[in-house]
Design an enzyme around this catalytic site. Structure first.
Site, mmCIF file in Angstrom:
data_model
loop_
_atom_site.group_PDB
_atom_site.id
_atom_site.type_symbol
_atom_site.label_atom_id
_atom_site.label_comp_id
_atom_site.label_asym_id
_atom_site.label_seq_id
_atom_site.Cartn_x
_atom_site.Cartn_y
_atom_site.Cartn_z
ATOM 1 N N ARG B 131 -50.041 -16.032 13.473
ATOM 2 C CA ARG B 131 -50.334 -16.795 12.258
ATOM 3 C C ARG B 131 -49.039 -17.234 11.570
ATOM 4 N NH1 ARG B 131 -54.466 -14.177 8.086
ATOM 5 N NH2 ARG B 131 -52.680 -12.861 7.609
ATOM 6 N N LYS B 230 -50.446 -19.157 5.706
ATOM 7 C CA LYS B 230 -50.161 -18.208 4.621
ATOM 8 C C LYS B 230 -48.841 -18.591 3.949
ATOM 9 C CE LYS B 230 -51.464 -13.408 3.801
ATOM 10 N NZ LYS B 230 -52.486 -13.704 2.806
ATOM 11 N N GLU B 266 -63.112 -19.711 -0.210
ATOM 12 C CA GLU B 266 -62.699 -18.319 -0.172
ATOM 13 C C GLU B 266 -62.328 -17.882 -1.573
ATOM 14 O OE1 GLU B 266 -58.714 -17.470 1.614
ATOM 15 O OE2 GLU B 266 -58.747 -19.580 2.123
#
Lengths: 391, 391
Positions: B131, B230, B266
């Protein structure tokens, strides 16, 4: 290492080598990192300010100067205090600080100009102060007062005044930062904040007219987001779009509004104006474009100051949504920003089609640029009360 | 100060006080900054690991530990090298670094768990590595290799192993950061990068079920933006929404998709699942929500592992757009994330209307949580090859 010290940002307190200032010459050069640096050589003190740097080769890249300004807002406090100048250098920061982990930071940018009269002037620094305050409110941060902000900028400019380039060679760019520097693990505002201002002599951000591609996949801002403030989080997310535009030979990319994908918003670091017939138009301040201080000043110069000087041949200025087609069909376009000043748009390319615009002598942007930089450098009388002479 | 040194980030090289590790006890306490700290007291060395901290009072807040891991990618290089452990402490950073000025940074989060067998385990660290690599590509940064990343996490966990809480008391949260640390003045990728991993023992991120408000004015992400990676830039822009939700007594806010304003995306730091009848649904990975590793694992646990253990009474898992009304009308809802693990949603409030959900014993989320944490801590056999035992 004392564990108890970890939670706070502590600035390096290096002793000032005062003798160095008066006895050294630094020649600008470009090192392997692409950063202009300065190398030491003994000189005649009287020549220092003019020979400090190869002013003719200034670019918009970072050259470290002598001093920076630092001010803190400690945990449990709501105001900044104990602001002071310190030697420019690295800062010490907690790895768990809010800015490093969650991007809690704001930037500003303003310039100190040296006029033909050798005086140094700032341009509307209180506007940057107010913009930082608005941004701080949005980002859940305390902010310096306008007085603290403007004082810090004056002190930073004066302390580095030997780095303000000679008239016509560039300016001293001052970069204030407001950073969440306290340690925080969960996603929440930082318990401590630091205001910092450093400076670098700069030349042009871009050379010549700007050649834009239109970015229609990545958006810069979102309604309800941070596009209307100068958050550090607005910039790195568009690096990829900028890099791709530059790789194709463009100066920069123009972003469209995310709500409709049809209206122009701004470029990476500047607002955009479009001229068609006798009307100048620019996108409105509605939360997704930066309320540029050069943008605001150009609107005011064009609207009011322009009449007295019989400047451009236009009837009105409009702040309104501008469909991309209007840019494509414009007679002239230009961009504004502190870093770039006022730059003509040479061309815009969209879906493989390139349109070109008038640039150079006789254009509105050239006249507006001459007027605004004239005010900024003292060549044209400042009837608006915009200029702050600091020396 | 040497001017030539300014351009690079240099880490503090404090001498290791090795004796301290074996002869000190640190009691956790909460200081005025809201940060848990540790105070020194001499102890019996054998008791150290169990008495290091008041484990029963752990929260999700920052407690400095012993070591951090640092690795650099210098200007002109495309790979990270010279990674090493160093004592945890402040880092030295250029004021003109890319992360401080333009938010060029990525974060990760993973946990080391101590099992009943006293062994320490990581959970799918290679997923965090992948990620970070995806995020680095999007943010125009070089990235550590998966091997470098996983090695750094193992080393960070082992070097701080005395800070891994006893079974059932919490975990050691490890926070890797990838930061643009080279100096840059114009808006462009940094010339230098630093990878850093530090650790803190943590308890629950939230206590009890989550109570959400629905945020319908501020959006977390935008198509083409950074919501799917992220990036540090995703978090501080939603501080205001979170702060307002908490001020009204909610645990957190649920964000909607910016394209339609109708579908749930989210919460601040977790993915969301909705259960209705025998179907579990969660929003799809399409660039605007974080591809959570706990999310992915829960989908896999529920789909495959669930059958063997006759776990939940559901027929299928769907990844699809979920209109807010489906959340409002769900039988059960829960959130997933490394920091929060799996947490039931107690209530959702939208436009003044509050709906409540089943929580606690017998719910699907409780069964899934017990299964996943069982795998993470070694109580349930890891047939998926997810767990990395490091001691």
């Amino acid at each position: 290492m004392s564990r108890g010290k970890i939670c706070s940002l502590e600035w390096m307190n290096r002793p000032l080598r005062r003798g160095v200032l008066a006895t050294k010459l630094r020649h600008c050069s470009r090192n392997a990192r692409g950063v202009q640096t300065a190398s030491d050589a003994s000189i005649n003190g009287d020549q220092e300010e003019h020979d400090l740097c190869n002013w003719d080769e200034l670019k918009f890249s970072f050259i470290p100067t002598d001093y920076m300004y630092v001010m803190k807002c400690s945990s449990g406090e709501s105001a900044f205090s104990q602001g002071h100048l310190t030697r420019y250098g690295n800062v010490e920061l907690s790895p768990s600080s809010g800015v490093l982990n969650y991007g809690q930071g704001l930037l500003e940018g303003l310039k100190a100009y040296r006029g033909d009269d050798n005086r140094i002037r700032l341009f509307r620094p209180e506007q940057n102060a107010l913009r930082m305050q608005m941004g701080a409110e949005r980002m859940c941060m305390p902010s310096p007062t306008a007085e603290q902000f403007v004082s810090s900028i004056k002190q930073t400019a004066l302390a580095n005044k030997r780095w303000v380039p000679p008239p016509g060679k560039g300016s001293l760019y001052i970069r204030p930062l407001l950073l969440g520097t306290g340690p925080i693990l969960g996603v929440a505002p930082s318990p401590e904040y630091t205001f910092l201002a450093y400076a670098s002599p700069v030349g042009n951000y871009f050379n010549g007219p700007m050649h834009f591609s239109v970015e229609d996949k990545v958006y810069r801002a979102i309604p309800g987001g941070t596009g209307g403030i100068k958050s550090i989080t607005n910039y790195s997310p568009i690096y990829k779009a900028i890099t791709q535009a530059k790789a194709k030979g463009f100066t920069d990319a123009i972003f469209l509004d995310s709500a409709t994908g049809k209206n122009i918003e701004e470029a990476t670091a500047c607002n955009i104006f479009v001229m068609k017939g006798n009307v100048i138009s620019t996108p409105p301040i509605a939360g997704t474009i930066l309320p540029g201080i050069t943008r605001k000043s150009i609107i005011e110069v064009a609207s009011w100051f322009g009449y007295q000087h019989a400047l451009p041949t236009f009837d009105q200025i409009e702040e309104r949504a501008i469909p991309l087609e209007e840019l494509i069909n414009a007679d002239e376009a230009f961009c504004t920003g502190t870093a770039i000043a006022i730059k003509p748009v040479g061309s815009v390319t969209y879906q493989g089609q390139r349109v070109e615009y008038k640039t150079g002598e006789g254009t509105v942007s050239e006249k507006l640029c001459r007027t605004l930089t004239g005010i900024q450098t003292g060549r044209i009388e400042d009837t608006m009360g915009w200029v702050v002479e600091i020396e």
